[in-house]
Design an enzyme around this catalytic site. Sequence first.
Site, PDB file in Angstrom:
ATOM      1  N   GLY A  23       0.770  -1.230  -0.012  1.00 39.66           N
ATOM      2  CA  GLY A  23      -0.199  -0.096   0.037  1.00 39.66           C
ATOM      3  C   GLY A  23       0.865   1.298  -0.061  1.00 39.66           C
ATOM      4  N   HIS A  76       4.135   6.902   8.607  1.00 45.52           N
ATOM      5  CA  HIS A  76       3.116   5.835   9.310  1.00 45.52           C
ATOM      6  C   HIS A  76       2.862   6.495  10.573  1.00 45.52           C
ATOM      7  CE1 HIS A  76       5.235   2.849   6.503  1.00 45.52           C
ATOM      8  NE2 HIS A  76       3.982   2.892   6.326  1.00 45.52           N
ATOM      9  N   ARG A  98      -6.347  -0.501   4.912  1.00 50.65           N
ATOM     10  CA  ARG A  98      -6.585  -1.632   4.341  1.00 50.65           C
ATOM     11  C   ARG A  98      -7.155  -2.684   5.285  1.00 50.65           C
ATOM     12  NH1 ARG A  98      -1.479  -5.080   1.920  1.00 50.65           N
ATOM     13  NH2 ARG A  98      -2.481  -6.894   0.860  1.00 50.65           N
TER      14      ARG A  98
END
Length: 266
Positions: A23, A76, A98
Site C-alpha cells: 500500500g 506512518h 486496508r
Amino acid sequence: MALLSVFWRNLFITENENNYFPGTIWLQQILKLIYFEEYRKNTGNLETDFQVPFFEYSNQIMDFLKMPSPRVFSTHLPYYLVPSGLKNKKAKIIYVYRNPKDIMCSYFHFSKKMPLPVTSTIEEFMKLFLEGRVMGSLWFDHIKGWYKHKNLFNIEFVMYEEMKKDLRGSIVKICKFLEKELSDEDMDAVVTQAMFENMKSDPRANYDDILKVQFGIEEKGHFLRKGTIGDWKNYMTVEQNEKFDKIFQRKMKDFPLKFIWDMNEE
C-alpha cells in the site's frame, strides 16, 4: 517554525502504520505519476524515496525546505505526532487503509525481509500485532485516531481494496481531492504504470534496489510480493480468524469506514 514552512504547499500521505507494503509504495507511485511529468513520461529516474520520502525516517540526506513545491511525503505516524502545522489545513492528507488481516500477513512477510524482530509463525506474529507490540504500535488506535480527529486536517480516506478493484476510479477520486486535472492521455499513463505488475518490475518504484543499497539485503525475486485481497486466508487458521474477528468487532464497534476482506465482496 521550520516544520510549518515545510508543509506550506505540500501533499502529506499517512497510512495505516502497519500497511507498509504494497500500500505504501503503491500510493507513492501514484502520486509520483500524478505530480511529476518526467516520471509519468518515463524520462525521470529518481527512485521513490527521493521524490516521496518518509517524513520520519528517510534514509536520504535531504533538506525538506529546499524541495520544490509540491512537496510530497509519506508517513506512518499517528495523528498526534505529525507537525501541528498540518492543522491549518493547507496541506492535503491522503490516508490509505486496508483490511487488517491482510495488513498483518503482509507485515509478517515484510518483517522477514527487513532487520526487524522476526517470529517463526503467523500465530506468534498475530499475538504481537493484536497487542500493538510491532513497529508502528497498535493498528486499531492508529486508524481510529486519525478518523476521530479528521476535522482537524484536510484529509481524504482511501480504501486499498477499492484501489485494487477500480484503480482508475480511485485515481480519479485522488486527483479530485488534490484538485489536479490530468488529460485522458496522462490519466491512461498513470493507470498503466500504477498497475501492480508494472510497479513490481519498475526499479524506480519497487524498492528492490533500496533493499540492497540501504540495508545490504540481497533478495531473490521482487520486494513487492502479491498485493492481493484476502491473502490472509492462505495463512490464518479458522481458529485464528475467529479470534481476530472477535477482537476486531470489539475494537471497531460503530466505526463507520467500510472494510473488504475478500476479492469477491462488493
